[in-house]
Design an enzyme around this catalytic site. Structure first.
Site, PDB file in Angstrom:
ATOM      1  N   HIS A   1      12.289  -7.350   4.305  1.00  0.00           N
ATOM      2  CA  HIS A   1      12.202  -5.859   4.845  1.00  0.00           C
ATOM      3  C   HIS A   1      13.565  -5.898   5.512  1.00  0.00           C
ATOM      4  O   HIS A   1      13.970  -6.781   6.162  1.00  0.00           O
ATOM      5  CB  HIS A   1      11.070  -5.744   5.879  1.00  0.00           C
ATOM      6  CG  HIS A   1      10.891  -4.204   6.195  1.00  0.00           C
ATOM      7  ND1 HIS A   1      11.478  -3.879   7.051  1.00  0.00           N
ATOM      8  CD2 HIS A   1      10.002  -3.406   5.534  1.00  0.00           C
ATOM      9  CE1 HIS A   1      11.113  -2.471   7.164  1.00  0.00           C
ATOM     10  NE2 HIS A   1      10.255  -2.117   6.380  1.00  0.00           N
TER      11      HIS A   1
ATOM     12  N   GLU B   1      14.108  -4.606   8.514  1.00  0.00           N
ATOM     13  CA  GLU B   1      14.011  -4.769   9.737  1.00  0.00           C
ATOM     14  C   GLU B   1      14.230  -6.429   9.902  1.00  0.00           C
ATOM     15  O   GLU B   1      14.867  -6.913  10.766  1.00  0.00           O
ATOM     16  CB  GLU B   1      12.723  -4.256  10.193  1.00  0.00           C
ATOM     17  CG  GLU B   1      12.756  -2.852  10.437  1.00  0.00           C
ATOM     18  CD  GLU B   1      11.330  -2.426  10.460  1.00  0.00           C
ATOM     19  OE1 GLU B   1      11.526  -0.925  10.598  1.00  0.00           O
ATOM     20  OE2 GLU B   1      10.285  -3.032  10.584  1.00  0.00           O
TER      21      GLU B   1
ATOM     22  N   SER C   1       9.615   6.996   4.892  1.00  0.00           N
ATOM     23  CA  SER C   1       8.757   7.990   5.543  1.00  0.00           C
ATOM     24  C   SER C   1       7.962   8.759   4.413  1.00  0.00           C
ATOM     25  O   SER C   1       7.958  10.065   4.288  1.00  0.00           O
ATOM     26  CB  SER C   1       9.783   9.142   6.016  1.00  0.00           C
ATOM     27  OG  SER C   1      10.625   8.295   7.214  1.00  0.00           O
TER      28      SER C   1
ATOM     29  N   ASN D   1       2.398  -0.863   5.920  1.00  0.00           N
ATOM     30  CA  ASN D   1       2.940  -2.037   6.687  1.00  0.00           C
ATOM     31  C   ASN D   1       2.907  -1.467   8.235  1.00  0.00           C
ATOM     32  O   ASN D   1       3.553  -0.596   8.618  1.00  0.00           O
ATOM     33  CB  ASN D   1       4.531  -1.996   6.325  1.00  0.00           C
ATOM     34  CG  ASN D   1       5.251  -3.114   7.353  1.00  0.00           C
ATOM     35  OD1 ASN D   1       4.551  -3.781   8.006  1.00  0.00           O
ATOM     36  ND2 ASN D   1       6.663  -2.863   7.268  1.00  0.00           N
ATOM     37  N   TRP D   2       2.151  -2.241   8.758  1.00  0.00           N
ATOM     38  CA  TRP D   2       1.631  -1.912  10.277  1.00  0.00           C
ATOM     39  C   TRP D   2       2.736  -2.371  11.162  1.00  0.00           C
ATOM     40  O   TRP D   2       2.525  -1.839  12.585  1.00  0.00           O
ATOM     41  CB  TRP D   2       0.316  -2.603  10.607  1.00  0.00           C
ATOM     42  CG  TRP D   2      -0.959  -1.970  10.077  1.00  0.00           C
ATOM     43  CD1 TRP D   2      -0.868  -1.103   9.136  1.00  0.00           C
ATOM     44  CD2 TRP D   2      -2.276  -2.255  10.350  1.00  0.00           C
ATOM     45  NE1 TRP D   2      -2.354  -0.714   8.590  1.00  0.00           N
ATOM     46  CE2 TRP D   2      -2.973  -1.604   9.220  1.00  0.00           C
ATOM     47  CE3 TRP D   2      -2.809  -3.399  11.000  1.00  0.00           C
ATOM     48  CZ2 TRP D   2      -4.495  -1.847   9.142  1.00  0.00           C
ATOM     49  CZ3 TRP D   2      -4.040  -3.604  11.114  1.00  0.00           C
ATOM     50  CH2 TRP D   2      -4.771  -2.515   9.989  1.00  0.00           C
ATOM     51  N   LYS D   3       3.719  -3.058  10.666  1.00  0.00           N
ATOM     52  CA  LYS D   3       4.847  -3.623  11.605  1.00  0.00           C
ATOM     53  C   LYS D   3       4.165  -4.175  12.674  1.00  0.00           C
ATOM     54  O   LYS D   3       3.249  -4.752  12.843  1.00  0.00           O
ATOM     55  CB  LYS D   3       5.754  -2.485  11.932  1.00  0.00           C
ATOM     56  CG  LYS D   3       6.161  -1.557  10.786  1.00  0.00           C
ATOM     57  CD  LYS D   3       7.541  -0.860  10.833  1.00  0.00           C
ATOM     58  CE  LYS D   3       7.975  -0.283   9.430  1.00  0.00           C
ATOM     59  NZ  LYS D   3       9.059   0.586   9.496  1.00  0.00           N
TER      60      LYS D   3
ATOM     61  N   GLY E   1       4.748   3.123   6.279  1.00  0.00           N
ATOM     62  CA  GLY E   1       4.895   2.741   7.565  1.00  0.00           C
ATOM     63  C   GLY E   1       4.087   3.321   8.384  1.00  0.00           C
ATOM     64  O   GLY E   1       2.811   3.332   8.480  1.00  0.00           O
ATOM     65  N   GLY E   2       4.586   4.389   9.218  1.00  0.00           N
ATOM     66  CA  GLY E   2       3.850   5.246  10.324  1.00  0.00           C
ATOM     67  C   GLY E   2       2.402   5.754   9.806  1.00  0.00           C
ATOM     68  O   GLY E   2       1.384   5.894  10.419  1.00  0.00           O
TER      69      GLY E   2
ATOM     70  N   GLY F   1      11.462   4.993   9.196  1.00  0.00           N
ATOM     71  CA  GLY F   1      11.127   5.320  10.445  1.00  0.00           C
ATOM     72  C   GLY F   1      11.834   6.383  10.989  1.00  0.00           C
ATOM     73  O   GLY F   1      11.937   6.842  12.377  1.00  0.00           O
TER      74      GLY F   1
ATOM     75  N   GLU G   1      13.235   0.870  -0.366  1.00  0.00           N
ATOM     76  CA  GLU G   1      13.233   1.437   0.855  1.00  0.00           C
ATOM     77  C   GLU G   1      14.625   1.652   1.364  1.00  0.00           C
ATOM     78  O   GLU G   1      15.082   0.790   2.033  1.00  0.00           O
ATOM     79  CB  GLU G   1      12.589   0.531   1.904  1.00  0.00           C
ATOM     80  CG  GLU G   1      11.080   0.443   1.809  1.00  0.00           C
ATOM     81  CD  GLU G   1      10.316  -0.056   3.090  1.00  0.00           C
ATOM     82  OE1 GLU G   1       9.597   0.666   3.466  1.00  0.00           O
ATOM     83  OE2 GLU G   1      10.742  -1.013   3.652  1.00  0.00           O
TER      84      GLU G   1
END
Length: 248
Positions: free
Chosen positions: A93, A95, A210, A9-11, A231-232, A171, A165
């Site tokens: 998600h 967010e 993470s 997920n590049w957000k 994510g990251g 994050g 999640e």
């Protein structure tokens, strides 16, 4: 045996140059046997689909509208995504729930739109740190998943992927221990088993929060963890592929 799925997920991170560089670097290296999937922001979906057209890496969108079409400025429908060639869509998600007031009911409606368009919904569930500390994890994820299980048909549920999640691990650098993640995954699978045991055995449950190359193997060896929603680390080709290797 369920095939592992590792999704990135590049957000809201991307540029045309970054998409080309990241994906071409992925393609230049030996691909893992696990299924790989990336979720770029909307403006870069076509670019990603074009670059990955001859590969085994799928492309998903980060959200879709509850509506089929109409006067909904800024919205993107599932049929539009299908027209582009998107295979999956990320729904619910944390967010989106936090910043866009998405509800369990709206996630179900979006899932129905995605399925009708031939797109696989990846449904996110997870608890906050306060909810975990209060011992409410199972209650929270049950409330998030149960409407989906009750309102979709068995045929529809066979196409659904679930991503657990924990909000407190997204994050933050914090990660659920393999045992904590496994406990929730097993509980989620048991909820689906109440509807159909065979379906529960086949459904993919991903862990997000993470996940990195140094902790991926210990998480992915758990019996009910079928992959990761990254994510990251998905913004780095080497890290993302290392997680994919850990899923083999």
């Amino acid at each position: 045996m369920r095939q592992k799925l590792v999704a990135g997920n590049w957000k809201m991170h991307a540029s045309q140059q970054m998409v080309t560089s990241l994906l071409e670097k992925m393609l230049s290296k030996q691909a893992p046997s696990a299924k790989l999937l990336v979720f770029p922001p909307y403006p870069y979906l076509s670019q990603a689909i074009q670059i990955l057209a001859e590969s085994n890496i799928g492309v998903g969108a980060q959200d879709c509208s509850q509506a089929e079409d109409g006067a909904y400025t800024g919205e993107v429908s599932a049929t539009m995504l299908a027209d582009l060639g998107v295979s999956h869509v990320l729904l619910g998600h944390s967010e989106r729930r936090q910043y866009h007031s998405e509800t369990d009911a709206s996630v179900v409606e979006k899932a129905k739109r995605a399925l009708a368009a031939g797109i696989i919904p990846v449904i996110c569930v997870g608890e906050t740190l306060a909810q975990r500390e209060a011992g409410e994890t199972n209650q929270v994820v049950s409330q998030q998943l149960t409407p989906l299980v009750k309102q979709l048909s068995l045929a529809q549920l066979q196409k659904v992927v679930v991503a657990y999640e924990p909000v407190w691990a997204i994050g933050t650098g914090l990660t659920a221990t393999p045992e904590q993640a496994q406990e929730v995954h097993a509980f989620l699978r048991s909820l689906v088993a109440k509807v159909d045991k065979a379906l529960a055995e086949k459904m993919l449950f991903l862990y997000g929060g993470s996940m990195k190359p140094d902790n991926a193997a210990s998480l992915l060896k758990m019996p009910d963890i079928d992959g990761g929603l990254i994510g990251g680390a998905s913004l780095d080709a080497d890290q993302f592929l290392a997680i994919g290797k850990a899923a083999e």
